[in-house]
Design an enzyme around this catalytic site. Structure first.
Site, short mmCIF file in Angstrom:
data_model
loop_
_atom_site.label_atom_id
_atom_site.label_comp_id
_atom_site.label_asym_id
_atom_site.label_seq_id
_atom_site.Cartn_x
_atom_site.Cartn_y
_atom_site.Cartn_z
N ASP A 27 34.28 77.48 83.11
CA ASP A 27 35.28 77.45 82.03
C ASP A 27 34.88 78.34 80.86
O ASP A 27 35.62 78.48 79.90
CB ASP A 27 35.54 76.01 81.55
N ASP A 28 33.69 78.95 80.94
CA ASP A 28 33.19 79.76 79.83
C ASP A 28 33.64 81.22 79.91
O ASP A 28 33.60 81.93 78.90
CB ASP A 28 31.67 79.72 79.79
N SER A 59 37.11 76.36 77.65
CA SER A 59 36.44 75.07 77.57
C SER A 59 37.40 73.96 77.15
O SER A 59 38.42 74.21 76.51
CB SER A 59 35.27 75.15 76.57
N ASN A 134 27.76 75.21 83.01
CA ASN A 134 28.39 75.22 81.71
C ASN A 134 27.35 75.37 80.61
O ASN A 134 26.21 74.97 80.76
CB ASN A 134 29.17 73.92 81.50
N SER A 167 26.19 71.62 84.55
CA SER A 167 26.22 71.78 83.10
C SER A 167 24.79 71.84 82.58
O SER A 167 23.90 71.18 83.11
CB SER A 167 26.97 70.62 82.44
#
Length: 389
Positions: A27-28, A59, A134, A167
């Protein structure tokens, strides 16, 4: 039959030797140092990997699926790798296996499965989806629905594909071209170490599967890794992985109103609903507690079957059937007394098919240590698995 079994065994070994087809997303942004390093690590292990990740930071989108309405980028991509006006979907200029798309993390999975891979790869359905790592932790059930990293993972699981969300405690978003071969402390870059840890865990699970599905249908994993200290020291560069559950001391957000500015912000609070252990093994440590303890990584299995059990919860304190209205039939569809012909009755089948016990599997850590466990023990928390990769 013996001949067929031998052929099947050789086929499974051949698949392992040739590697899996793997989709990597996050998502970055597609230029993320963590994701690019994971791509390099998994490719070096012999897997055929494609990255399809957001053009810009996406994010906190959870499982939201947003497709862009513009055929071109309206702004520069993250870290200005691709300029505004370029197609909304395209390749990294230097690698034909890396794609960007201007959409949410869950949308990346769908665009990859339904367009990018069938069109540009030699496979259409990957054997495994890896998301992240993440920049920052995703702890607790609240993050299960808020995190784009986890949202992309359960989007893949919903499509029937095993997925692992990673993450990291290193929360500063950095691009791939900032990764250094070594740090001032003479160690690998934190992004490289984080990716190596993630790749080692994924590879251990792949070896366990021995040519079968990496995870059972409907299951995924969310992994949180600690802050890697390699910029300054070797204090935390090889954390062990610990089997955990989502619930327990996890935080959610509350709205905080500022009467001066007339706007809301958020703060973190503990909430009973987010920390009620229902389906998992309540004897497992919480991922929040493990990550706050020190240099350890949490490994939590999840499913996308959101139904809570009808009967007593795992602490044997409550029988949920005592609060279900009479109109809901638990054992068949016989209408309750006094119901009319147009009454809709919600019920469940009177009997459910039995399932066989999952087989035992063996994980091989990168250190050479063999850790054997029952997959059912991992999935349902019959113990704590701790091993260092």
């Amino acid at each position: 039959m013996r001949y067929c079994s031998i052929l099947a065994t050789f086929a499974a070994l051949h698949q392992i030797a040739q590697g899996l087809n793997i989709l990597i997303t996050n998502d970055d942004g597609f230029g993320s140092a963590n994701t690019r390093e994971l791509y390099k690590q998994m490719t070096a292990l012999g897997h055929d990997c494609y990255v399809v990740a957001p053009a810009t930071d996406q994010s906190d989108m959870g499982g939201r699926v947003d497709f862009t309405s513009s055929a071109t980028l309206t702004t520069n991509s993250g870290w200005d790798i691709i300029k505004a006006g370029a197609p909304a979907i395209g390749n990294d200029p230097n690698d034909s296996h890396i794609f960007y798309y201007n959409g949410t993390p869950a949308a990346q999975v769908m665009v990859a499965l339904d367009y990018v891979l069938p069109t540009f790869a030699n496979f259409s359905t990957p054997d495994l989806v890896l998301t992240g790592p993440n920049f920052g932790w995703n702890l607790g059930p609240f993050m299960y629905t808020l995190s784009g990293t986890v949202g992309a993972a359960y989007a893949a699981v919903e499509r029937g594909i095993p997925a692992i969300a990673f993450s990291s405690g290193n929360s500063d978003q950095t691009p791939y071209y900032w990764v250094n071969a070594s740090t001032k402390a003479g160690l690998q870059d934190p992004a490289t170490i984080t990716a190596r840890l993630a790749a080692n865990l994924a590879q251990a699970l792949i070896k366990n599967a021995a040519g079968s599905r990496v995870l059972p249908l409907g299951y995924g994993i969310t992994v949180n890794m600690p802050y890697i200290t390699s910029h300054t020291s070797n204090q935390c560069i090889n954390p062990p992985f610990v089997l955990t559950r989502m619930t327990g001391d996890a935080v959610i957000e509350k709205a905080v109103y500022d009467p001066k500015t007339k706007v809301f912000s958020y703060s973190n609070i503990n909430a009973g609903g987010a920390n009620k252990c229902i389906n998992g093994d309540c004897s497992l440590p919480s991922e929040t507690d493990v990550m706050n303890t020190g240099c350890m990584s949490s490994v939590t299995f999840f499913t996308v079957d959101y139904d809570a059990p009808y009967r007593a919860t795992c602490d044997n304190a409550t029988d949920v059937t005592t609060i279900i209205p009479i109109v809901v039939q638990l054992n068949g569809t016989t209408p309750p007394p006094g119901s009319g012909p147009n009454t809709t009755v919600v019920g469940q089948p009177p009997s459910m098919p039995s399932t066989s016990s999952p087989p035992r599997v063996t994980a091989i850590a990168s250190s050479g240590v063999v850790v054997e466990w029952s997959l059912s023990a991992l999935l349902f928390g019959l113990g704590i698995a701790v091993f260092s990769l």
